[in-house]
Motif scaffolding. Structure first.
Motif, PDB file in Angstrom:
ATOM      1  N   ASP A  69       0.851  -1.190   0.000  1.00  0.00           N
ATOM      2  CA  ASP A  69       0.000   0.000   0.000  1.00  0.00           C
ATOM      3  C   ASP A  69       0.886   1.239   0.000  1.00  0.00           C
ATOM      4  OD1 ASP A  69      -2.156  -1.694   0.085  1.00  0.00           O
ATOM      5  OD2 ASP A  69      -2.351  -1.591   2.271  1.00  0.00           O
ATOM      6  N   PRO A  71       1.662   5.152   0.221  1.00  0.00           N
ATOM      7  CA  PRO A  71       1.060   6.328   0.868  1.00  0.00           C
ATOM      8  C   PRO A  71       0.486   7.315  -0.143  1.00  0.00           C
ATOM      9  CG  PRO A  71       3.138   5.764   1.927  1.00  0.00           C
ATOM     10  CD  PRO A  71       3.030   4.879   0.709  1.00  0.00           C
ATOM     11  N   SER A  96      -3.557   2.784   4.751  1.00  0.00           N
ATOM     12  CA  SER A  96      -2.203   3.328   4.624  1.00  0.00           C
ATOM     13  C   SER A  96      -1.851   3.795   3.220  1.00  0.00           C
ATOM     14  CB  SER A  96      -1.175   2.291   5.082  1.00  0.00           C
ATOM     15  OG  SER A  96      -1.330   1.088   4.354  1.00  0.00           O
TER      16      SER A  96
END
Length: 328
Positions: A69, A71, A96
């Motif tokens: 994931d 940011p 996230s």
């Protein structure tokens, strides 16, 4: 700029989906076509996703090394809030960040097995599943004849050197010379940000551990029907791979297309890109051409299996997922 053609790109016959329950598509090959493991009677089943299409005499299998994931602030050109809003709308939002897949592609013609990229191998997120995916096909890494690395970011070459060893000992390795030069330059490394240091370190290891490495210059054919496409911008030697036979074609474009932001906006980048201006210029040229010619595309970080087309919709570019269902 690659020369696309409607005849070459617009038609490719999907073979089907292995582990088809993930998508509700057609499953081929029966139980042996996918790997499922269950630790206990009550544990969830873990499926190794595999998907295949036929391009003329070639079978192309989509594999995955896992996911991470990214940011929401990793996309210069848009605010984190704007990226998150778009991710929510596209169902790729996670607490996230944007869910990225790490797709790899195995190209087989009955004589040679060519792997496109080797995955992050645990260096980012929940990755390291590529060996398991190959095993689901009954293959070990020493049965791969060639590996094409589209560029020397850690998520594309980590699997080559996992454990400090040559993990594809019988494979010829192809990487664009511009990337080899850039990522092994001590001056470039010393001036690079921390988040790129792993890639510089891995590049040194790849050069050390792979004496069969071929630093290639420009567009060329690796074997008949498998050729390199210059897509520089994301990195100095960022390349794609075209698979073409019998009037059918597929182009693997690696990091030309990122989820959520592409192909709708070419002025949005990813943090790891070395030359945003060059990356934008390449996307500005490539996306309209691909849309006008119906190019069948495979992309590393799009939702598995990463197959789709760039289409023009009322003046806006968007990603159209390709149908993997069985066709007559």
């Amino acid at each position: 700029m690659p020369q696309l053609s409607r005849r070459a790109f617009a038609s490719a016959l999907p073979l089907g989906l292995l582990g088809g329950s993930l998508f509700g598509g057609g499953m081929i090959g029966g139980a042996s076509a996918f790997a499922a493991t269950q630790d206990t009677a009550n544990a969830p089943v873990s499926v190794t996703p595999l998907a295949q299409i036929r391009i003329g005499r070639f079978t192309v299998t989509a594999l995955t090394d896992g996911y991470a994931d990214m940011p929401y602030g990793y996309f210069p050109g848009r605010t984190a809030a704007e990226v998150e809003q778009a991710a929510v709308a596209q169902f790729t939002a996670r607490p996230s960040g944007v869910r990225f897949l790490f797709n790899q592609y195995l190209v087989e013609d009955g004589e040679r097995r060519i792997l496109i990229d080797a995955g992050a191998a645990g260096s980012i997120g929940q990755t390291g599943q590529l060996p398991q995916a190959l095993a689901a096909l009954g293959l070990q890494r020493d049965q791969i004849d060639a590996v094409i690395v589209t560029h020397m970011h850690q998520d594309h070459m980590g699997g080559l050197i996992l454990g400090g060893k040559n993990n594809y000992p019988k494979a010829e390795l192809y990487i664009d010379r511009r990337d080899v030069t850039h990522w092994t330059d001590p001056a470039k490394r010393s001036g690079a940000p921390d988040y790129l240091q792993t890639s510089f370190k891995m590049a040194q290891e790849v050069v050390r551990l792979y004496p069969k490495l071929q630093a290639i210059d420009g567009e060329r054919e690796i074997v008949q029907g498998v050729s390199i496409v210059d897509l520089t911008g994301h990195t100095p030697g960022h390349i794609g791979v075209r698979v073409e036979d019998d009037g059918q074609s597929l182009i693997m474009v690696s990091d030309m297309i990122f989820p959520v932001v592409h192909p709708g906006a070419t002025d949005v980048f990813f943090l790891f890109e070395q030359d945003p201006a060059a990356a934008k210029a390449m996307r500005d040229r490539f996306f309209p051409r691909a849309a006008s010619e119906g190019a069948l595309i495979a992309a590393t970080h799009m939702p598995f299996p990463g197959l789709g087309r760039v289409v023009a919709d009322r003046g806006q570019m968007r990603w159209q997922i390709a149908d993997w269902a069985l066709q007559n």
